[in-house]
Design a protein around this motif. Structure first.
Motif: not given
Length: 500
Positions: A192-193, A208-215
């Motif tokens: 999940y990028p 800048l990204l969020a990765e790995g899911g929001t868990e």
């Protein structure tokens, strides 16, 4: 007695359900906004001069024309966003999930450095071709505006391109792209990028990204390039922020946004949760906003989570509704506060059912791990603590009785009742769990009381995100119970009188 200082690594700078933080600076002033999902008005906006003490100054999306209701479902509505300053204006871009208009952009002129609470946000510009979530705005030195988002491109025949991190040169006036959008860096390989933020820092562009899911696997990753469109070189130390597989009391760290401070340093806001109880542990307040310092080493950001210490702002309040209008803290799921409540002359609220298919609640965010709240009603009324429509505990005052109720998924139960007079004080408190077994140990127990009589003590795990799912957190809601419902007073306080 002064409030003890805490580390921003373990205590949020904005507590309770305030996810997906996005920050920008204008001179000495910092502005911070958040996702709000189905709750209206949407996108709470905060102001600070020091990055640790924040005051809410508005809700960016305060007109239905800016935040179309759509289907109103839980965890729909306003998703990840970006707040930026450009050429004398603040710009806010977001996704309204549940209404098929692509991305939504509003802006407000900063007339002076003292008008923080008087910002007037524009009517929206929609970007229908950008299908997806988590949009970002950035400008190059020539004034070209780049929209970067997670998702796909809507094609002329009504189809969609492949999912990914997309970018396009945007015509801000029309919401169209000057050239066909293109895919950029797709992340480091984690799930999940999403949540892209694009920055021009020195001679390079950073994504800048969020990765790995929001868990629990949530992480922050970054890459850099010579041009906004890439090609992007990933940081060799990715992820640059994560608490996954650690015993840290704060988990799910990710969805960060960078800001250069007024003195030339750097910082980042990010979301995280404070879970509790037995495995897998449960978070109940939703995703909260935390702060870290940032150093630049070899052209890459290094997060310093222990840089900031602060004395948390008080979270308790009492509202007797004497100001003539509702305060900024009050929101409504899938409806509007004005359809549910009217401020009475001299104080108090007249409550009514909006008959729009919504829960018909006026809500405030729970901000502490241990707390108590009370709602004083005349005639009738209801008071509940909730994650969503299917996960809630509450008290209903009607026809001379107060009844405790619970809903967990598809099961609804009445738990006890007590006689009441023409007025009643309903109380809900989050207290330490009294577990009979290790596997029953949850984040808290929720105690429901009417006029001093305890009607129910309930397991707090069932009002957690791990059980209910979704993207929100606990809210306290008040509403009508038939006709003649008057809320005289509402009070909320941390259990120890300070902070959790």
């Amino acid at each position: 007695m002064s409030t003890p200082r805490v580390s921003a690594a373990v205590h949020p700078i904005v507590s309770g359900f305030h996810p997906d933080p996005t920050v920008c600076r204008v001179g000495e002033d910092y502005y911070l906004a958040h996702s709000s999902f189905e709750y209206f008005p949407g996108a709470p906006l905060f102001h600070s001069r020091d990055l640790v003490s924040w005051r809410q100054i508005g809700n960016i999306l305060d007109r239905r024309g800016q935040f179309l209701r759509g289907d109103g479902r839980p965890s729909g509505g306003i998703y990840g966003s970006t707040l930026r300053h450009h050429d004398g204006r603040l710009y806010f871009v977001t996704t309204n999930v549940g209404h098929d208009m692509g991305q939504t952009i509003v802006s407000a002129e900063l007339v002076s450095d003292t008008d923080h609470a008087n910002l007037v946000w524009s009517d929206p510009v929609f970007v229908p071709q950008a299908a997806g979530i988590d949009p970002d705005l950035a400008w190059d030195e020539d004034g070209t505006c780049y929209l970067t988002w997670t998702g796909a491109v809507r094609t002329d025949d009504g189809g969609r391109s492949a999912n990914g991190i997309w970018q396009g040169r945007l015509d801000m006036k029309t919401g169209g792209f000057e050239e066909p959008p293109y895919r950029v860096w797709e992340g480091s390989g984690l799930a999940y990028p999403e949540a892209p933020h694009l920055y021009r820092i020195g001679d390079r562009w950073y994504l800048l990204l969020a990765e790995g899911g929001t868990e629990r696997g949530h992480s922050v990753t970054i890459a850099r390039a010579d041009r906004p469109e890439g090609p992007y070189e990933p940081c060799p130390r990715n992820p640059v922020l994560t608490h996954r597989s650690t015993p840290h009391p704060v988990q799910n760290t990710g969805h960060a946004d960078l800001v250069e401070t007024a003195d030339g340093d750097w910082a980042a806001v990010y979301l995280a949760v404070r879970p509790g109880g037995f495995t897998p542990s449960f978070h109940v307040l939703g995703r909260e906003t935390f702060l870290a310092g940032v150093d630049w080493v070899d052209g890459w950001p290094v997060f310093d989570e222990d840089r900031y210490e602060f004395a948390p702002d008080p979270t308790g309040f009492t509202d007797e509704f004497t100001a003539g209008r509702l305060g900024l803290r009050w929101v409504a799921p899938a409806s509007e506060p004005g359809k549910i409540a009217t401020v009475r002359d001299g104080g108090g609220l007249d409550l009514r059912d909006p008959a729009d298919g919504s829960p018909g609640l006026l809500c405030v965010r729970v901000k502490d791990l241990r707390w108590e709240a009370e709602a004083a009603f005349a005639g009738s009324g209801r008071f509940e603590v909730r994650i969503d429509d299917r996960h809630r505990y509450g008290l209903v005052y009607a026809e001379g009785r107060v009844t405790a109720e619970a809903r967990i998924g598809g099961v609804t139960a009445e738990l006890g009742s007590v006689a009441a007079g023409p007025e009643a004080v309903l109380r809900i408190a989050a207290v330490e769990c009294e577990a009979e077994t290790m596997t029953a140990y949850g984040p808290d127990d929720l105690v429901l009381t009417a006029d001093g009589a305890e009607l129910a003590r309930l397991d707090g795990r069932y009002l957690s995100t791990e059980v209910a799912t979704g993207f929100t957190g606990r809210m306290l809601g008040v509403g009508a119970a038939g006709t003649g419902s008057v809320l005289r007073r509402f009070a909320y306080r941390p259990a120890d009188g300070t902070q959790s």
